[in-house]
Design an enzyme around this catalytic site. Structure first.
Site, short mmCIF file in Angstrom:
data_model
loop_
_atom_site.label_atom_id
_atom_site.label_comp_id
_atom_site.label_asym_id
_atom_site.label_seq_id
_atom_site.Cartn_x
_atom_site.Cartn_y
_atom_site.Cartn_z
N ASP A 133 14.45 -0.98 0.40
CA ASP A 133 15.25 -1.22 1.73
C ASP A 133 16.19 -2.27 1.33
OD1 ASP A 133 16.25 -1.62 4.23
OD2 ASP A 133 14.34 -1.61 5.20
N ASP A 150 4.19 3.19 6.82
CA ASP A 150 3.50 2.71 7.96
C ASP A 150 4.37 2.13 9.31
OD1 ASP A 150 3.71 0.25 6.69
OD2 ASP A 150 2.50 -0.79 8.13
N LYS A 176 0.90 -1.26 0.05
CA LYS A 176 0.16 -0.01 -0.02
C LYS A 176 1.06 1.26 0.10
CE LYS A 176 -2.86 -2.52 3.07
NZ LYS A 176 -3.33 -2.50 4.43
C1 PRP Z 1 7.41 -1.94 2.45
C2 PRP Z 1 7.41 -0.90 1.29
C3 PRP Z 1 8.23 -1.70 0.19
C4 PRP Z 1 8.91 -2.64 0.88
C5 PRP Z 1 10.51 -2.40 0.91
O1 PRP Z 1 6.22 -2.58 2.10
O2 PRP Z 1 6.25 -0.52 0.84
O3 PRP Z 1 7.37 -2.32 -0.69
O4 PRP Z 1 8.58 -2.76 2.25
O5 PRP Z 1 11.28 -3.15 1.46
P1 PRP Z 1 12.24 -4.19 1.03
O6 PRP Z 1 13.00 -3.63 0.14
O7 PRP Z 1 13.28 -4.67 2.16
O8 PRP Z 1 11.69 -5.51 0.40
P2 PRP Z 1 5.26 -3.65 3.11
O9 PRP Z 1 5.75 -4.89 2.89
O10 PRP Z 1 5.57 -2.80 4.54
O11 PRP Z 1 3.91 -3.25 2.72
P3 PRP Z 1 3.26 -1.99 2.56
O12 PRP Z 1 3.42 -1.41 1.20
O13 PRP Z 1 1.71 -2.42 2.36
O14 PRP Z 1 3.50 -1.12 3.74
#
Ligand code: PRP
Length: 186
Positions: free
Chosen positions: A106, A162, A46
């Site tokens: 990340d 979030d 999201k």
């Molecule tokens: C978060 C963010 C990215 C991901 C990055 O999503 O929006 O999609 O983590 O992390 P990474 O590079 O370590 O994979 P999340 O899984 O928290 O879902 P969300 O977007 O619904 O908050």
């Protein structure tokens, strides 16, 4: 939502975010305006939602919009490492240019998983546009083509990002107050 109530430090201000959207939107327009094939802007839900909507205002291109709901954090402050595609995109991507829009890269594992899937589906090209890059967290080799700004290795919230599904509606990005994390854990 008043950011001073929730953040102990602002890392990216509302004004900086808007300037990034304008700069990146213009760069994407310049780089994709002469493409003959269809362009899909693919938001990863999201977190992408506020950034994608502001970025697209500066993309002067004919394009499709689609979404994938991908999740890795499951309410915590660190990625679980297990990437789940909760909901797939609707459009076929074969032969199309796909621009993936993220709030943050990340570890890079989320993007990598989506990239692999899009390659398997024979996208014409795959490009990554992220508002925030956190290179210190990287566990897979990956450099996004478009980066809004880099942040240090701290847990951050706001403007799509979030903690436990909250605080996505802050208009800036920063480090949450300690008590906020504790309160949410109670
Ligand atoms: C978060 C963010 C990215 C991901 C990055 O999503 O929006 O999609 O983590 O992390 P990474 O590079 O370590 O994979 P999340 O899984 O928290 O879902 P969300 O977007 O619904 O908050």
């Amino acid at each position: 939502m008043k950011s001073e109530n929730y953040l102990k430090e602002v890392l990216v201000t509302k004004e900086e975010i808007q300037a990034i959207c304008e700069r990146m939107g213009k760069e994407i327009t310049r780089d994709f305006k002469d493409k003959e094939e269809r362009i899909i802007v693919l938001g990863l839900l999201k977190g992408c939602q506020p950034f994608m909507s502001d970025l697209l205002k500066f993309c002067d291109l004919t394009l499709e919009i689609d979404y994938m709901d991908v999740s890795s954090y499951e309410g915590g402050t660190e990625s679980t490492g297990e990437i789940k595609i909760l909901s797939d995109m609707k459009s076929p991507v074969k032969g199309k240019h796909v621009i993936i829009v993220e709030d943050i890269v990340d570890s890079g594992r989320t993007i990598k998983k989506v990239q692999d899937l899009l390659e398997f589906r024979e996208a014409k090209s795959i490009t990554i546009a992220t508002l925030i890059d956190k290179p210190s967290g990287r566990t897979v080799e990956l450099v996004p083509e478009y980066i809004g700004t880099e942040v240090p290795p701290a847990f951050i919230i706001g403007y799509g990002l979030d903690y436990d599904e909250l605080y996505r509606n802050l208009d800036c990005i920063g480090i949450p107050k300690d008590e906020l994390i504790k309160e949410s854990n109670e």
